[in-house]
Motif scaffolding. Structure first.
Motif, PDB file in Angstrom:
ATOM      1  N   ILE A  12       0.969  -1.091  -0.239  1.00 32.66           N
ATOM      2  CA  ILE A  12       0.221   0.229  -0.060  1.00 32.66           C
ATOM      3  C   ILE A  12       1.025   1.641   0.553  1.00 32.66           C
ATOM      4  O   ILE A  12       1.857   1.536   0.933  1.00 32.66           O
ATOM      5  CB  ILE A  12      -0.674   0.050   1.195  1.00 32.66           C
ATOM      6  CG1 ILE A  12      -1.795  -0.862   1.676  1.00 32.66           C
ATOM      7  CG2 ILE A  12      -1.483   0.896   1.045  1.00 32.66           C
ATOM      8  CD1 ILE A  12      -2.638  -1.006   2.170  1.00 32.66           C
ATOM      9  N   ARG A  50      -1.413   5.214   3.072  1.00 33.11           N
ATOM     10  CA  ARG A  50      -2.431   4.837   3.581  1.00 33.11           C
ATOM     11  C   ARG A  50      -3.729   6.349   3.808  1.00 33.11           C
ATOM     12  O   ARG A  50      -4.278   6.919   4.043  1.00 33.11           O
ATOM     13  CB  ARG A  50      -2.183   4.675   5.609  1.00 33.11           C
ATOM     14  CG  ARG A  50      -3.172   4.979   6.129  1.00 33.11           C
ATOM     15  CD  ARG A  50      -3.089   4.399   7.586  1.00 33.11           C
ATOM     16  NE  ARG A  50      -1.647   3.535   7.493  1.00 33.11           N
ATOM     17  CZ  ARG A  50      -2.145   2.175   7.852  1.00 33.11           C
ATOM     18  NH1 ARG A  50      -3.114   1.367   8.089  1.00 33.11           N
ATOM     19  NH2 ARG A  50      -1.645   1.452   7.578  1.00 33.11           N
ATOM     20  N   SER A 100      -7.687   6.441   1.425  1.00 30.85           N
ATOM     21  CA  SER A 100      -8.904   6.060   0.498  1.00 30.85           C
ATOM     22  C   SER A 100      -8.907   5.602  -0.473  1.00 30.85           C
ATOM     23  O   SER A 100      -9.363   4.602  -1.194  1.00 30.85           O
ATOM     24  CB  SER A 100     -10.431   6.406   1.704  1.00 30.85           C
ATOM     25  OG  SER A 100     -10.124   7.767   0.582  1.00 30.85           O
ATOM     26  N   GLY A 101      -7.897   6.293  -1.285  1.00 33.87           N
ATOM     27  CA  GLY A 101      -7.718   6.457  -2.468  1.00 33.87           C
ATOM     28  C   GLY A 101      -6.783   5.759  -2.824  1.00 33.87           C
ATOM     29  O   GLY A 101      -6.851   5.715  -4.416  1.00 33.87           O
ATOM     30  N   TYR A 102      -5.817   4.695  -2.424  1.00 33.95           N
ATOM     31  CA  TYR A 102      -5.010   3.519  -2.680  1.00 33.95           C
ATOM     32  C   TYR A 102      -4.549   2.245  -2.366  1.00 33.95           C
ATOM     33  O   TYR A 102      -5.715   1.846  -0.969  1.00 33.95           O
ATOM     34  CB  TYR A 102      -3.657   4.661  -2.506  1.00 33.95           C
ATOM     35  CG  TYR A 102      -3.171   5.425  -2.638  1.00 33.95           C
ATOM     36  CD1 TYR A 102      -3.498   6.728  -2.727  1.00 33.95           C
ATOM     37  CD2 TYR A 102      -2.338   5.273  -4.454  1.00 33.95           C
ATOM     38  CE1 TYR A 102      -3.345   8.368  -3.124  1.00 33.95           C
ATOM     39  CE2 TYR A 102      -1.819   6.640  -4.922  1.00 33.95           C
ATOM     40  CZ  TYR A 102      -2.669   8.180  -4.443  1.00 33.95           C
ATOM     41  OH  TYR A 102      -2.325   9.101  -4.980  1.00 33.95           O
ATOM     42  N   ALA A 103      -5.255   1.713  -3.443  1.00 34.71           N
ATOM     43  CA  ALA A 103      -5.136  -0.388  -3.257  1.00 34.71           C
ATOM     44  C   ALA A 103      -3.867  -0.903  -3.147  1.00 34.71           C
ATOM     45  O   ALA A 103      -3.120   0.272  -3.775  1.00 34.71           O
ATOM     46  CB  ALA A 103      -6.451  -0.688  -3.913  1.00 34.71           C
ATOM     47  N   LEU A 104      -4.231  -2.347  -2.984  1.00 35.94           N
ATOM     48  CA  LEU A 104      -2.937  -2.780  -2.815  1.00 35.94           C
ATOM     49  C   LEU A 104      -2.006  -2.782  -4.197  1.00 35.94           C
ATOM     50  O   LEU A 104      -2.482  -2.956  -5.714  1.00 35.94           O
ATOM     51  CB  LEU A 104      -3.536  -4.099  -2.112  1.00 35.94           C
ATOM     52  CG  LEU A 104      -3.697  -4.182  -1.184  1.00 35.94           C
ATOM     53  CD1 LEU A 104      -3.928  -6.443  -1.295  1.00 35.94           C
ATOM     54  CD2 LEU A 104      -2.617  -4.110  -0.180  1.00 35.94           C
TER      55      LEU A 104
END
Lengths: 112, 112
Positions: free
Chosen positions: A91, A94, A96-100
C-alpha cells in the motif's frame, strides 16, 4: 510509478525451508502484504508488515526492512499443499484512494 | 467465517457481447475493490469504492467498463462490448479498515 519485484519461480523440497524475497520502489509506503494463491483460486491473506522486523505466524514468517525496500516470506516445514503462487503487495499511501499494488507473484513448487 | 461472494464463477462470451459480474462483500466492510488478474500476473486494481462512492477508477477502461455500488453494499462490474483481451480473472475484495483485503473466489472470463 510503483515497482515490486519478486522471483518468478522457486522449487523446494517437502520438509525444507524456503525464503521468497520481494523488493519494492513505491511512492510512499504504508504496509506490505503477502498473499497465497492456489491455481484458479482467489488470493488468501498470509501476513501484514508495517514496521521493520519479523512477524511470525505458525510455519510462515514475514520480514520487512523499510530502509532497504525489502521483504521476505519464510516458509518452514514445507508441505506439498504449500505449492502455490505467493504475491507480495504494497500500500503506497494510507489514504482511501489507494489500493494494493501487487508484484507478479512467485510460483513455488514443493517436491517430495 | 464471513466471505466475499462473487458470481458467476465462470463466464464464456463472444467478443462484442455484454457481461456483468456481481460481488457481495463481507458484511460491514465499507471498502470494495475490483481487480483484474491476467494469467501469470499479479492482480491490478480496476476500481475502488468507499461505501457507494468511487474513490479510484483511474485504471478502469471507461469506454467499455462500468462499475456501481448503488446502496454501498454489493457491486456490479460490467463490460460492454467485451474484447478478446478482456479474458482474465476478475477478483472482488473488501476491507473494513482499509488495510487487510479479503478476496472473493473470482470470476474467470473467457472471451471468444
Amino acid at each position: 510509478g510503483q515497482n515490486i519485484d519478486q522471483p518468478t519461480e522457486m522449487t523446494a523440497t517437502e520438509g525444507a525451508i524456503v525464503q521468497i524475497n520481494c523488493t519494492y520502489q513505491t511512492s510512499g509506503f504504508n504496509g506490505l502484504f503477502w498473499y497465497q494463491q492456489h491455481a484458479g483460486e482467489a488470493p488468501t491473506f498470509l501476513s501484514y508488515n508495517v514496521l521493520d522486523g519479523l512477524e511470525e505466524k505458525g510455519r510462515f514468517s514475514s520480514f520487512l526492512s523499510r530502509s532497504k525496500g525489502y521483504s521476505y516470506l519464510l516458509l518452514k516445514e514445507l508441505q506439498m499443499k504449500d505449492s502455490a503462487s505467493y504475491l507480495c503487495a504494497v500500500i503506497p499511501h494510507r489514504n482511501s484512494g489507494y489500493a494494493l499494488n501487487f508484484g507478479k507473484g512467485t510460483s513455488l513448487l514443493v517436491t517430495p | 467465517e464471513a466471505e466475499v461472494a462473487q458470481s458467476p464463477r465462470y463466464k464464456i462470451t463472444e467478443k462484442s457481447q455484454a457481461v456483468a459480474f456481481w460481488c457481495d462483500p463481507i458484511s460491514g466492510h465499507a471498502t470494495l475493490y475490483w481487480y483484474r488478474q491476467i494469467l501469470g500476473q499479479g492482480p491490478e486494481l480496476l476500481v475502488q469504492f468507499q461505501d457507494e462512492s468511487v474513490v479510484d477508477d483511474s485504471q478502469l477502461p471507461k469506454d467499455r467498463f462500468s462499475a456501481e455500488r448503488l446502496k454501498g453494499v454489493d457491486s456490479t462490474l460490467k463490460i460492454q462490448p467485451a474484447e478478446l483481451g478482456d479474458s482474465a480473472m476478475y477478483l472482488c475484495a473488501s476491507s473494513f479498515s482499509g488495510d487487510t483485503q479479503y478476496f472473493g473466489p473470482g470470476t474467470r472470463l473467457t472471451v471468444l
